[in-house]
Design a protein around this motif. Structure first.
Motif, PDB file in Angstrom:
ATOM      1  N   ASP A   1     -16.734   0.545  -5.740  1.00 45.73           N
ATOM      2  CA  ASP A   1     -16.848   0.102  -7.122  1.00 45.73           C
ATOM      3  C   ASP A   1     -15.551   0.278  -7.909  1.00 45.73           C
ATOM      4  OD1 ASP A   1     -16.832   2.839  -7.278  1.00 45.73           O
ATOM      5  OD2 ASP A   1     -18.631   3.023  -8.506  1.00 45.73           O
ATOM      6  N   ASP A   2     -14.499   0.727  -7.245  1.00 48.65           N
ATOM      7  CA  ASP A   2     -13.185   0.820  -7.884  1.00 48.65           C
ATOM      8  C   ASP A   2     -12.660  -0.600  -8.100  1.00 48.65           C
ATOM      9  OD1 ASP A   2     -10.315   1.061  -8.319  1.00 48.65           O
ATOM     10  OD2 ASP A   2     -10.440   3.102  -7.545  1.00 48.65           O
ATOM     11  N   PRO A   3     -12.177  -0.942  -9.311  1.00 55.48           N
ATOM     12  CA  PRO A   3     -11.644  -2.291  -9.542  1.00 55.48           C
ATOM     13  C   PRO A   3     -10.524  -2.675  -8.591  1.00 55.48           C
ATOM     14  CG  PRO A   3     -11.959  -1.143 -11.627  1.00 55.48           C
ATOM     15  CD  PRO A   3     -12.189  -0.132 -10.548  1.00 55.48           C
ATOM     16  N   LYS A   4      -9.854  -1.678  -8.019  1.00 54.89           N
ATOM     17  CA  LYS A   4      -8.743  -1.976  -7.111  1.00 54.89           C
ATOM     18  C   LYS A   4      -9.217  -2.311  -5.700  1.00 54.89           C
ATOM     19  CE  LYS A   4      -6.652   1.931  -8.024  1.00 54.89           C
ATOM     20  NZ  LYS A   4      -5.659   3.024  -8.014  1.00 54.89           N
ATOM     21  N   PHE A   5     -10.509  -2.090  -5.414  1.00 55.71           N
ATOM     22  CA  PHE A   5     -11.012  -2.305  -4.056  1.00 55.71           C
ATOM     23  C   PHE A   5     -10.802  -3.748  -3.612  1.00 55.71           C
ATOM     24  CE2 PHE A   5     -14.141  -3.031  -0.735  1.00 55.71           C
ATOM     25  CZ  PHE A   5     -14.089  -1.870   0.011  1.00 55.71           C
ATOM     26  N   ASP A   6     -11.158  -4.690  -4.483  1.00 56.20           N
ATOM     27  CA  ASP A   6     -11.011  -6.105  -4.121  1.00 56.20           C
ATOM     28  C   ASP A   6      -9.544  -6.481  -3.971  1.00 56.20           C
ATOM     29  OD1 ASP A   6     -12.133  -8.866  -3.801  1.00 56.20           O
ATOM     30  OD2 ASP A   6     -10.906  -9.197  -5.581  1.00 56.20           O
ATOM     31  N   ARG A   7      -8.672  -5.875  -4.763  1.00 53.96           N
ATOM     32  CA  ARG A   7      -7.245  -6.161  -4.633  1.00 53.96           C
ATOM     33  C   ARG A   7      -6.714  -5.683  -3.291  1.00 53.96           C
ATOM     34  NH1 ARG A   7      -3.992  -5.380 -10.302  1.00 53.96           N
ATOM     35  NH2 ARG A   7      -5.422  -6.530 -11.647  1.00 53.96           N
ATOM     36  N   LEU A   8      -7.246  -4.565  -2.830  1.00 55.99           N
ATOM     37  CA  LEU A   8      -6.794  -3.982  -1.564  1.00 55.99           C
ATOM     38  C   LEU A   8      -7.349  -4.707  -0.352  1.00 55.99           C
ATOM     39  CD1 LEU A   8      -5.450  -1.698   0.090  1.00 55.99           C
ATOM     40  CD2 LEU A   8      -7.436  -0.269  -0.430  1.00 55.99           C
ATOM     41  N   LEU A   9      -8.527  -5.255  -0.493  1.00 56.79           N
ATOM     42  CA  LEU A   9      -9.259  -5.835   0.633  1.00 56.79           C
ATOM     43  C   LEU A   9      -8.532  -7.026   1.251  1.00 56.79           C
ATOM     44  CD1 LEU A   9     -11.916  -6.109   2.321  1.00 56.79           C
ATOM     45  CD2 LEU A   9     -12.744  -7.602   0.472  1.00 56.79           C
ATOM     46  N   LEU A  10      -8.407  -6.998   2.573  1.00 58.31           N
ATOM     47  CA  LEU A  10      -7.936  -8.147   3.334  1.00 58.31           C
ATOM     48  C   LEU A  10      -9.048  -8.593   4.283  1.00 58.31           C
ATOM     49  CD1 LEU A  10      -4.266  -7.162   4.341  1.00 58.31           C
ATOM     50  CD2 LEU A  10      -4.983  -8.775   2.577  1.00 58.31           C
ATOM     51  N   ASP A  11      -9.065  -9.896   4.546  1.00 63.02           N
ATOM     52  CA  ASP A  11      -9.944 -10.455   5.564  1.00 63.02           C
ATOM     53  C   ASP A  11      -9.162 -11.575   6.247  1.00 63.02           C
ATOM     54  OD1 ASP A  11     -10.083 -12.738   3.893  1.00 63.02           O
ATOM     55  OD2 ASP A  11     -11.903 -12.024   2.909  1.00 63.02           O
TER      56      ASP A  11
END
Length: 427
Positions: free
Chosen positions: A67-77
């Motif tokens: 739920d950290d706002p930075k999680f999506d920024r960090l995520l790669l796929d």
């Protein structure tokens, strides 16, 4: 063997920065075909290394709450990695600005003057949890014959380590000095060594939270281009087409909430309050966006908005949410909208939705921001979307560069003066 002291480690980092400075000289004169070959090779290599990159990224993600706002920024796929590879290829295909003659004229005395684009030299980019920045910075710097210092955060360190190793492998394969890209230690304690590297680093660009940007600006002894937080507004005028407005609001808010061009505050003309539930319907039903509405908007939405609805407090205006949250401000007219935006804008991206040409032109003329939009989503504030291939950041200041910064913004210039025995008269 005696362990190195803190002073020893700081000295070692300074030595590595000096090596990067010296290595930058090896890029001078490197032709566009050579840099394009490196970037295209790197694009192929990271696609092939997708499993390894994702494994490193997973280790980084395991240290962060979802739920950290930075999680999506960090995520790669795999899709995001392929997009990074595409950006590398796009940069490789763009013309390099190095050597471009910006101005040329001959003086009355016969001296020939040319103003020519040249590399900055060494560029340090300080960023947090976006591993795509690592590749974008390298690509843009190499294409402009700049060396780069990458100061990522601990959040993305495993991913960044793999990324820079791949860069080093490609550089070596092309006979280039690997030291033109340096991954600095991720801990904040090393940041002053970079920010105070006078005569070594030519420019620092911070990308991240307000706290990081403020720290860099306040502590740097080297030049800084500030990439500010994105506190983004969209004003929907009484003349707006409701279908356009609904689509633009939904896209600007929900396309990707963790990025700086995402909508934070909807500024709504009072005449449109009866239609507000319709404008926010998809945000509530499909994305469950939490809304903080002023009294008038709250009254219009109460009982009609399917997600969480709250009364706005003063702190909800001028806030960059970076989450599925937004505020709504009601205004009586365009002038009130302009005043609200003036008070709370971070001068990043601002939009108007209207059919009245006079409203559109007044908004575009009066709003002071790096990017202003009419009848379109602020999600387009992005170097790749602007046809720049990629971006090194979005400047919210006014000196040297403003808005998405790409190849031309990573250059300086020098005056080239040609004569034939000319001398200036003795005074």
């Amino acid at each position: 063997m005696k362990s190195p002291t803190a002073d020893d480690r700081h000295h070692q980092l300074r030595e590595r920065l000096i090596e990067t400075r010296e290595a930058a000289r090896s890029l001078i004169g490197l032709g566009p075909d050579a840099t394009a070959a490196v970037l295209n090779d790197l694009a192929d290599r990271i696609t092939a290394a997708t499993p390894e990159i994702l494994e490193a990224n997973l280790r980084d993600l395991s240290r962060m709450a979802e739920d950290d706002p930075k999680f999506d920024r960090l995520l790669l796929d795999p899709g995001r990695i392929e997009a990074i590879a595409g950006d590398l290829r796009n940069v490789a295909a763009l013309p390099s600005p190095i050597g471009e003659v910006l101005e040329r004229h001959t003086l009355d005395n016969g001296l020939e003057l040319s103003k020519v684009r040249v590399p900055m030299g060494v560029i340090a980019v300080i960023f947090e949890s976006r591993p795509n920045v690592t590749f974008d910075v390298f690509a843009l710097c190499l294409r402009t014959q700049n060396a780069c210092v990458l100061k990522g955060s601990r959040d993305a360190h495993d991913t960044n380590t793999v990324a820079v190793r791949l860069m080093h492998e490609v550089l070596a394969a092309h006979g280039l000095d690997q030291r033109v890209v340096l991954l600095a230690p991720p801990e904040r304690e090393w940041l002053p060594d970079i920010l105070q590297a006078v005569d070594i680093i030519d420019l620092a660009i911070p990308r991240g939270s307000r706290g990081l940007i403020d720290f860099v600006r306040d502590n740097a002894r080297i030049p800084v281009i500030e990439t500010g937080a994105g506190i983004v507004h969209t004003y929907v005028d009484a003349s707006a087409d409701p279908d356009k407005a609904e689509s633009i609001i939904t896209n600007a808010k929900a396309r990707r909430v963790s990025v700086c061009n995402a909508l934070d505050t909807l500024v709504l003309h009072r005449d449109l309050l009866p239609g507000l539930p319709r404008l926010l319907h998809r945000l509530g039903t499909e994305y469950e966006v939490e809304v903080f509405a002023d009294d008038e908007a709250h009254a219009a939405l109460q009982g009609h908005y399917p997600a969480r609805l709250n009364r706005a407090e003063p702190a909800h205006f001028g806030q960059e949410f970076l989450a599925y949250r937004m505020s709504v401000k009601t205004v009586a007219n365009l002038d009130e909208a302009l005043e609200h935006i003036h008070q709370y804008s971070s001068k990043h991206s601002e939009a108007v939705v209207a059919e009245d040409p006079a409203v559109i032109e007044r908004f575009l003329d009066r709003v002071d921001a790096a990017a202003v939009y009419a009848n379109t989503s602020t999600a387009f504030t992005d170097g790749a979307q602007f046809g720049m291939g990629a971006e090194i950041g979005i400047s919210t200041q006014k000196l040297h560069a403003r808005g998405p910064m790409a190849l031309p913004e990573l250059t300086s210039y020098k005056w080239v003066v040609r004569g034939d025995g000319h001398v200036r008269p003795m005074s």
